[in-house]
Design a protein around this motif. Structure first.
Motif, PDB file in Angstrom:
ATOM      1  N   SER A 174      -5.045   8.577  -2.066  1.00 47.60           N
ATOM      2  CA  SER A 174      -4.460   7.341  -2.591  1.00 47.60           C
ATOM      3  C   SER A 174      -5.139   6.891  -3.889  1.00 47.60           C
ATOM      4  O   SER A 174      -4.619   6.019  -4.585  1.00 47.60           O
ATOM      5  N   HIS A 353      -6.672  -1.950  -1.379  1.00 47.89           N
ATOM      6  CA  HIS A 353      -6.359  -0.550  -1.663  1.00 47.89           C
ATOM      7  C   HIS A 353      -5.780   0.120  -0.421  1.00 47.89           C
ATOM      8  O   HIS A 353      -6.247  -0.073   0.685  1.00 47.89           O
ATOM      9  N   GLU A 354      -4.774   0.944  -0.636  1.00 49.63           N
ATOM     10  CA  GLU A 354      -4.093   1.633   0.465  1.00 49.63           C
ATOM     11  C   GLU A 354      -5.043   2.601   1.162  1.00 49.63           C
ATOM     12  O   GLU A 354      -5.774   3.344   0.528  1.00 49.63           O
TER      13      GLU A 354
END
Length: 355
Positions: A174, A353-354
């Motif tokens: 990611s 954040h993913e």
């Protein structure tokens, strides 16, 4: 006619510096609020009226010569003081120039190690390519443990690390253009040299830099004797702090994560005893980690992350053989546990954040 001598205590004018009767200026008052001048009591000019007229006094050759000499002397003194002041301050002036980062005396290369220069050059090429494109959000700097996430050891493909790239990708995909810059056998001295010679995250728009280094410093110290490990830990911690500061100076918008040294046994012992804790490295490891944690707690953009727990048995007296079979380097299972810990730590720093 005014018969008062120039410079006597009741004069409103300042005395000439060449007058031999001047001793020092005091903070007293002459009755009008002005400071007074202490005169030498033996000076006849302050006790007797001047017998000559004002015109004779002003045009006396001796008086003129004396005033001229005093003026010249004052000028020379002032010039000397100015020159001396300038000579002492010019070095300070140059020190205030924007300081360029210089390679510290303790930074060392490993130019004579096979494959080391080639690996270093590959790292620089990756960083330069990223700089010309979209940058690099996440960078991992370190030693063998991080290099295994690249699938190599000593710059060469290694079966012990063959699952590393897949593990890295699964946990950090990611992040845009995340990459690992680890080199087996590197100490903190070697890492600093690499950063100073092209591997620093300059102009990469990086968000986070993770550092896992220092185990080799303790190993090299142990070659001289076990008693050298703990003293080496002190220098190791200080160098890691310097590395964190340096990374932050080259990437001011980034967050630096100092990853604590992983627990390690003593691989020189038999397989059973090698996993036992505490080992001869435990005290030094704890010293480094404690120092890093304290240092990071006082910083705004530097954090400390401890990933040691997954590698220990429940009671903490043994290293898990299924995660670190040589009591020093993680295997694929250990790398997965480490990557999970790193990602969780990053999630705490970047909550949005993913995963």
């Amino acid at each position: 006619m005014n018969t008062r001598r120039h410079g006597c205590p009741d004069s409103d004018e300042e005395p000439l510096l060449h007058h031999e009767g001047i001793s020092r200026k005091r903070g007293g008052s002459n009755g009008s609020g002005s400071p007074t001048i202490a005169m030498n009591s033996e000076d006849p000019s302050c006790s007797q009226p001047e017998q000559h007229g004002k015109e004779a006094e002003e045009h006396s050759p001796l008086a003129f010569a004396g005033q001229f000499s005093a003026t010249v002397l004052m000028g020379l003194v002032l010039l000397y003081m100015l020159a001396y002041s300038h000579s002492n301050s010019k070095f300070d002036y140059f020190e205030e120039e924007p300081q360029q980062q210089q390679i510290p005396d303790w930074a060392k290369s490993r130019l004579d190690s096979p494959g080391w220069v080639e690996q270093h050059d590959r790292f620089i090429a990756e960083i330069n390519a990223a700089r010309e494109e979209e940058g690099m959000q996440l960078l991992l700097y370190g030693d063998a443990t991080f290099e295994m996430l690249r699938g190599s050891l000593d710059g060469e493909p290694n079966e012990r690390a063959e699952e590393g790239p897949a593990i890295f990708s699964s946990y950090f995909s990611s992040w845009n253009a995340a990459s690992v810059f680890g080199m087996a056998g590197d100490s903190t001295r070697n890492l600093m040299w690499r950063l100073e010679n092209g591997e620093a995250p300059v102009a990469l728009s990086s968000q986070a830099c993770l550092v896992l280094s220092g185990a080799a410093d303790l190993t090299y110290a142990s070659f001289k004797g076990e008693e050298h490990i703990l003293p080496a830990a002190n220098g190791t911690a200080r160098r890691l702090q310097h590395i964190a500061d340096y990374l932050l100076s080259t990437a001011p918008e980034s967050h630096i994560v100092l990853v604590g040294l992983l627990p390690r046994g003593d691989h020189t012992l038999d397989p059973q005893e090698a996993m036992r804790l505490p080992s001869r490295y435990s005290e030094g490891t704890e010293f480094v980690n404690t120092a890093l944690e304290q240092f990071a707690s006082e910083q705004r953009q530097i954090s400390y992350l401890d990933c040691s727990e997954p590698f220990l048995t429940a009671n903490g007296t043994l290293i898990r053989r299924d995660a670190m079979p040589d009591a020093q380097h993680p295997n694929a299972h250990g790398l997965s546990m480490l990557a999970a810990c790193l990602r969780a730590g990053l999630q705490d720093i970047f909550p949005g954040h993913e995963r």
